[in-house]
Write a protein that holds these residues in place. Structure first.
Motif, mmCIF file in Angstrom:
data_model
loop_
_atom_site.group_PDB
_atom_site.id
_atom_site.type_symbol
_atom_site.label_atom_id
_atom_site.label_comp_id
_atom_site.label_asym_id
_atom_site.label_seq_id
_atom_site.Cartn_x
_atom_site.Cartn_y
_atom_site.Cartn_z
ATOM 1 N N LEU A 1 -4.556 -7.676 -22.731
ATOM 2 C CA LEU A 1 -5.747 -7.697 -21.889
ATOM 3 C C LEU A 1 -6.634 -8.877 -22.240
ATOM 4 O O LEU A 1 -7.185 -9.543 -21.352
ATOM 5 N N ARG A 2 -6.787 -9.177 -23.526
ATOM 6 C CA ARG A 2 -7.668 -10.275 -23.935
ATOM 7 C C ARG A 2 -7.238 -11.607 -23.334
ATOM 8 O O ARG A 2 -8.065 -12.462 -23.024
ATOM 9 N N LYS A 3 -5.933 -11.776 -23.167
ATOM 10 C CA LYS A 3 -5.431 -13.017 -22.575
ATOM 11 C C LYS A 3 -5.724 -13.103 -21.086
ATOM 12 O O LYS A 3 -5.707 -14.192 -20.514
ATOM 13 N N ASN A 4 -5.998 -11.962 -20.472
ATOM 14 C CA ASN A 4 -6.128 -11.910 -19.020
ATOM 15 C C ASN A 4 -7.526 -11.598 -18.518
ATOM 16 O O ASN A 4 -7.730 -11.446 -17.320
ATOM 17 N N ILE B 1 -17.211 -21.021 -18.927
ATOM 18 C CA ILE B 1 -16.495 -20.799 -20.187
ATOM 19 C C ILE B 1 -15.680 -19.507 -20.123
ATOM 20 O O ILE B 1 -14.556 -19.445 -20.648
ATOM 21 N N SER B 2 -16.200 -18.488 -19.448
ATOM 22 C CA SER B 2 -15.464 -17.229 -19.316
ATOM 23 C C SER B 2 -14.201 -17.390 -18.471
ATOM 24 O O SER B 2 -13.267 -16.593 -18.583
ATOM 25 N N LEU B 3 -14.196 -18.437 -17.640
ATOM 26 C CA LEU B 3 -13.074 -18.666 -16.732
ATOM 27 C C LEU B 3 -12.128 -19.771 -17.203
ATOM 28 O O LEU B 3 -11.130 -20.039 -16.535
ATOM 29 N N ILE B 4 -12.428 -20.390 -18.330
ATOM 30 C CA ILE B 4 -11.682 -21.578 -18.742
ATOM 31 C C ILE B 4 -10.189 -21.305 -18.914
ATOM 32 O O ILE B 4 -9.352 -22.167 -18.645
ATOM 33 N N HIS B 5 -9.820 -20.105 -19.337
ATOM 34 C CA HIS B 5 -8.408 -19.785 -19.562
ATOM 35 C C HIS B 5 -7.760 -19.139 -18.341
ATOM 36 O O HIS B 5 -6.658 -18.576 -18.435
ATOM 37 N N ASN B 6 -8.447 -19.235 -17.198
ATOM 38 C CA ASN B 6 -7.923 -18.738 -15.918
ATOM 39 C C ASN B 6 -7.577 -17.247 -15.973
ATOM 40 O O ASN B 6 -6.452 -16.839 -15.655
ATOM 41 N N PRO B 7 -8.558 -16.395 -16.342
ATOM 42 C CA PRO B 7 -8.278 -14.954 -16.434
ATOM 43 C C PRO B 7 -8.105 -14.331 -15.062
ATOM 44 O O PRO B 7 -8.628 -14.836 -14.065
ATOM 45 N N LYS B 8 -7.383 -13.235 -15.026
ATOM 46 C CA LYS B 8 -7.188 -12.514 -13.770
ATOM 47 C C LYS B 8 -8.352 -11.568 -13.481
ATOM 48 O O LYS B 8 -8.591 -11.198 -12.339
ATOM 49 N N LEU B 9 -9.055 -11.161 -14.540
ATOM 50 C CA LEU B 9 -10.194 -10.254 -14.414
ATOM 51 C C LEU B 9 -11.404 -10.870 -15.092
ATOM 52 O O LEU B 9 -11.329 -11.298 -16.245
ATOM 53 N N LEU B 10 -12.529 -10.925 -14.375
ATOM 54 C CA LEU B 10 -13.781 -11.414 -14.939
ATOM 55 C C LEU B 10 -14.762 -10.255 -15.030
ATOM 56 O O LEU B 10 -15.038 -9.586 -14.029
ATOM 57 N N GLY C 1 -9.406 -16.000 -6.217
ATOM 58 C CA GLY C 1 -8.350 -15.124 -6.720
ATOM 59 C C GLY C 1 -8.657 -14.335 -7.970
ATOM 60 O O GLY C 1 -7.747 -13.724 -8.546
ATOM 61 N N THR C 2 -9.918 -14.299 -8.403
ATOM 62 C CA THR C 2 -10.278 -13.561 -9.614
ATOM 63 C C THR C 2 -10.902 -12.222 -9.237
ATOM 64 O O THR C 2 -11.851 -12.172 -8.454
ATOM 65 N N THR C 3 -10.372 -11.147 -9.781
ATOM 66 C CA THR C 3 -10.959 -9.816 -9.615
ATOM 67 C C THR C 3 -12.186 -9.718 -10.521
ATOM 68 O O THR C 3 -12.153 -10.192 -11.660
ATOM 69 N N ILE C 4 -13.269 -9.106 -10.038
ATOM 70 C CA ILE C 4 -14.524 -9.111 -10.790
ATOM 71 C C ILE C 4 -15.060 -7.695 -10.963
ATOM 72 O O ILE C 4 -15.142 -6.922 -10.005
ATOM 73 N N LEU C 5 -15.408 -7.374 -12.199
ATOM 74 C CA LEU C 5 -16.073 -6.116 -12.542
ATOM 75 C C LEU C 5 -17.497 -6.438 -12.957
ATOM 76 O O LEU C 5 -17.720 -7.204 -13.900
ATOM 77 N N VAL C 6 -18.472 -5.867 -12.238
ATOM 78 C CA VAL C 6 -19.882 -6.138 -12.500
ATOM 79 C C VAL C 6 -20.555 -4.882 -13.043
ATOM 80 O O VAL C 6 -20.465 -3.810 -12.429
ATOM 81 N N ILE C 7 -21.208 -5.008 -14.197
ATOM 82 C CA ILE C 7 -22.026 -3.932 -14.736
ATOM 83 C C ILE C 7 -23.476 -4.370 -14.589
ATOM 84 O O ILE C 7 -23.870 -5.428 -15.105
#
Length: 243
Positions: A74-77, A147-156, A184-190
Motif C-alpha cells: 500500500l505504501r508504494k501505491n 510531493i505526495s504525487l511524485i511517485h505516481n500513486p494510485k490513491l491520494l 487517473g488518481t483516486t482520492i480519499l478526502v478527510i
C-alpha cells in the motif's frame, strides 16, 4: 470497480472500542469523502490505513490484496498529504521533490520527468527553484500535493486539504484536486468542511461512534433528505440517536 475495501475493521484500546466493524468501499477514479463527529474514529481509521496503527480485526483490501498483512504494498501505491506542511522550508521545490522521490527509490531521471509533469498540473511552473519558506499558504498546499504525487500513486489521501485557506484559495486548490483526479488518481478526502464534501466528492461515508452510519453518493443523500445541503444532512444523521 472496487479499488479500496474496508471489511469489518475494528480497533480497541484495552476495553474501549474505537472502531466497530467499519465496512465501506471506494471506487477507482472517484473522489470519496470521509467525515464524522469529533471522536468518531476518522483519525484512527486513517492511521490504520497508512500503517501508523494496527487494526484489532478486519481487513483492508487494496486491489484485492490485504494491505494489513502487506503494508509495504500500500505504501508504494498511496500518496498522503497531511494538514501540516511536510516539506523542508530551506529547500526549493525541486530539491524537495528529489529528496522525497529518492525515499521512494525513484531514479533521478524518473523524478525529473514526473516533476516536469506535475509542476504545470499544479500551477507551480516558474517556482521550481524558490525555497518553500518563500511560498504563499496556497502554494505550500499545492507543493505538498506535488510531493505526495511524485511517485505516481494510485490513491491520494488528503487530510483536511484546505484548512487555513480563505474561500478563494480553497476553490483554487479544489480545481487542482479535480485535475489530479481527471489524470487517473483516486482520492480519499478527510475533512470537517462539509460544504466542500457536498460540492466536490462523488460519494461520502459518515462515521459516528466508530461505525459507518451512512454511506452513498451525494445525490443519494440529497434525495433521501429532500434536497438539504450536506451540512444539514450530516447534522441530521449525527443527531439521530437511532443510528
Amino acid at each position: 470497480m472496487v479499488f479500496l475495501d474496508f471489511v469489518g475493521v475494528k480497533k480497541r484500546y484495552g476495553k474501549k472500542e474505537v472502531l466497530s466493524d467499519v465496512t465501506l468501499s471506494i471506487q477507482e477514479n472517484e473522489i470519496f469523502g470521509l467525515v464524522g463527529s469529533s471522536g468518531g474514529g476518522k483519525s484512527t481509521l486513517l492511521k490504520i490505513l497508512v500503517g501508523m496503527a494496527s487494526a484489532s480485526g478486519g481487513k483492508i483490501l487494496f486491489r484485492d490484496k490485504d494491505v494489513l498483512r502487506r503494508p509495504e504494498f500500500l505504501r508504494k501505491n498511496i500518496g498522503f498529504a497531511t494538514q501540516k506542511n511536510m516539506l523542508f522550508d530551506e529547500l526549493t521545490l525541486k530539491e524537495n521533490a528529489f529528496y522525497f522521490g529518492r525515499l521512494y527509490s525513484m531514479g533521478r531521471r524518473e523524478i525529473r520527468e514526473r516533476f516536469l509533469e506535475l509542476t504545470p498540473l499544479l500551477g507551480l511552473s516558474g517556482f521550481e527553484n524558490l525555497q518553500i519558506k518563500n511560498y504563499s499558504g496556497g502554494m505550500v498546499k499545492r507543493a505538498n500535493l506535488l510531493i505526495s504525487l511524485i511517485h505516481n500513486p494510485k490513491l491520494l489521501i488528503l487530510d483536511e486539504p484546505t484548512v487555513g485557506l480563505d474561500p478563494v484559495l480553497r476553490d483554487i486548490l479544489w480545481k487542482y484536486i479535480h485535475n489530479i483526479n481527471k489524470n487517473g488518481t483516486t482520492i480519499l478526502v478527510i475533512s470537517h468542511l462539509l460544504d466542500e464534501i457536498g460540492e466536490h466528492c462523488d460519494r461520502a461515508g459518515i462515521l459516528k461512534r466508530g461505525k459507518i452510519v451512512a454511506f452513498g453518493s451525494i445525490k443519494q443523500y440529497k434525495k433521501a433528505y429532500m434536497g438539504k445541503n450536506f451540512q444539514e444532512i450530516f447534522e441530521a444523521i449525527i443527531k439521530n440517536e437511532e443510528l
